[in-house]
Design a protein around this motif. Structure first.
Motif, mmCIF file in Angstrom:
data_model
loop_
_atom_site.group_PDB
_atom_site.id
_atom_site.type_symbol
_atom_site.label_atom_id
_atom_site.label_comp_id
_atom_site.label_asym_id
_atom_site.label_seq_id
_atom_site.Cartn_x
_atom_site.Cartn_y
_atom_site.Cartn_z
ATOM 1 N N ASP A 166 1.988 7.733 -5.085
ATOM 2 C CA ASP A 166 1.130 8.897 -4.806
ATOM 3 C C ASP A 166 0.660 8.937 -3.355
ATOM 4 N N SER A 167 0.816 7.809 -2.646
ATOM 5 C CA SER A 167 0.544 7.796 -1.203
ATOM 6 C C SER A 167 1.383 6.664 -0.618
ATOM 7 N N ASP A 168 1.361 6.526 0.667
ATOM 8 C CA ASP A 168 2.255 5.556 1.311
ATOM 9 C C ASP A 168 1.795 4.115 1.041
ATOM 10 N N PRO A 169 2.563 3.327 0.283
ATOM 11 C CA PRO A 169 2.122 1.967 -0.042
ATOM 12 C C PRO A 169 2.043 1.056 1.191
ATOM 13 N N LEU A 170 2.666 1.455 2.271
ATOM 14 C CA LEU A 170 2.593 0.628 3.491
ATOM 15 C C LEU A 170 1.215 0.739 4.145
ATOM 16 N N THR A 171 0.602 1.917 3.981
ATOM 17 C CA THR A 171 -0.714 2.098 4.601
ATOM 18 C C THR A 171 -1.842 2.048 3.567
ATOM 19 N N ASN A 172 -1.520 2.285 2.279
ATOM 20 C CA ASN A 172 -2.550 2.257 1.237
ATOM 21 C C ASN A 172 -2.174 1.256 0.144
ATOM 22 N N PRO A 173 -2.813 0.080 0.144
ATOM 23 C CA PRO A 173 -2.461 -0.945 -0.846
ATOM 24 C C PRO A 173 -2.781 -0.504 -2.280
ATOM 25 N N GLU A 174 -3.618 0.538 -2.446
ATOM 26 C CA GLU A 174 -3.982 1.051 -3.777
ATOM 27 C C GLU A 174 -3.000 2.110 -4.273
ATOM 28 N N ALA A 175 -1.995 2.408 -3.494
ATOM 29 C CA ALA A 175 -1.068 3.491 -3.862
ATOM 30 C C ALA A 175 -0.517 3.280 -5.275
ATOM 31 N N LYS A 176 -0.473 4.383 -6.052
ATOM 32 C CA LYS A 176 0.000 4.292 -7.436
ATOM 33 C C LYS A 176 1.510 4.470 -7.453
#
Ligand code: UDP
Length: 235
Positions: A166-176
């Protein structure tokens, strides 16, 4: 074990061919991809490839330029990639034909749907280059359109990321991370998988899309065998 699919479209972004260089064609990256493609080809799967051009040029690279001109430059970039892939596949002993949606018959066949299908039946890989031949489209839309035209069972969307988030896992560790999505989810949530034209074309023609990472060396094979990798997008 039998492959799950008999006829597929593999969509390779231009970036996938750039590998660690981030730009242009990295020959050892392309070799690794082509070896994987050869492996599934030898299982009897009919494979058509749609290749992007973002490793050289995207329409949006031409800021301030006439949009159509910038898009035509992008389409030409896909032809460079298609010839590069053709060369490596042939080197590996795989029969392959490039077809372009914009005629340039000195270097490749023109896109002719029935001929493309014939190549597949005769056990040749077909690479579709220059997108659909019109500006304002993408090679993701090309993959959707060609999949519908040649009756491919699925689009294997090989990416540098392993699934849809749902968001960029490289910049958001909480990305789903999603393992399944519907076309409507992708459209409503504006998920950056494919552009909306490509997604709607797949939805209207009931073509599933499997998004997975090229980082794992066996992923194309695993996708073809029907293993649950990446994100599947369907009804
Ligand atoms: N393009 C186009 N029409 C098409 C396909 C591609 O105008 O039918 C242009 C567009 O400018 C696009 C570029 O070619 O940005 C390269 O394709 P794409 O961005 O889809 O490549 P990728 O991101 O997969 O490398």
């Amino acid at each position: 074990m039998e492959p799950k699919y008999k006829r597929v479209i593999i969509k390779l972004s231009g970036e996938a061919l750039a590998g660690p260089d981030g730009h242009g064609i990295n020959t050892s990256t392309v070799l690794t991809i082509c070896e994987q493609i050869k492996e599934v080809f030898e299982l009897g799967v009919e494979i058509a490839i749609v290749v992007g051009g973002g490793n050289f040029w995207r329409g949006r690279s031409g800021e301030g330029m006439d949009k159509s001109t910038a898009d035509y430059m992008g389409m030409l970039a896909t032809v460079i990639n298609a010839l590069g892939l053709q060369d490596v596949l042939e080197e590996l002993g795989v029969p392959v034909r490039v077809q372009t949606a914009i005629e340039m018959k000195q270097i490749a066949e023109p896109y002719i749907r029935r001929k493309a299908i014939r190549h597949l039946e005769k056990r040749r890989i077909v690479i579709f280059a220059s997108g659909i031949g019109s500006p304002f489209f993408t090679t993701d839309t090309t993959a959707a359109l060609r999949a519908a035209e040649i009756d491919a069972e699925i689009i294997l969307l090989a990416k540098s990321i392993d699934a849809v988030y749902d968001s960029d896992p490289l910049t958001n560790p909480e990305a789903k991370r999603y393992s399944e999505l519907t076309y409507i989810d992708v459209l409503n949530q504006g998920l950056k998988v494919m552009d909306s034209t490509a997604t709607s074309l797949c939805m209207d023609n009931h073509i599933p899309i499997l998004v997975f990472g090229l980082n794992e060396p066996k992923n194309i094979l695993r996708a073809i065998m029907g293993e649950k990798i990446g994100t599947i997008i369907q009804e």
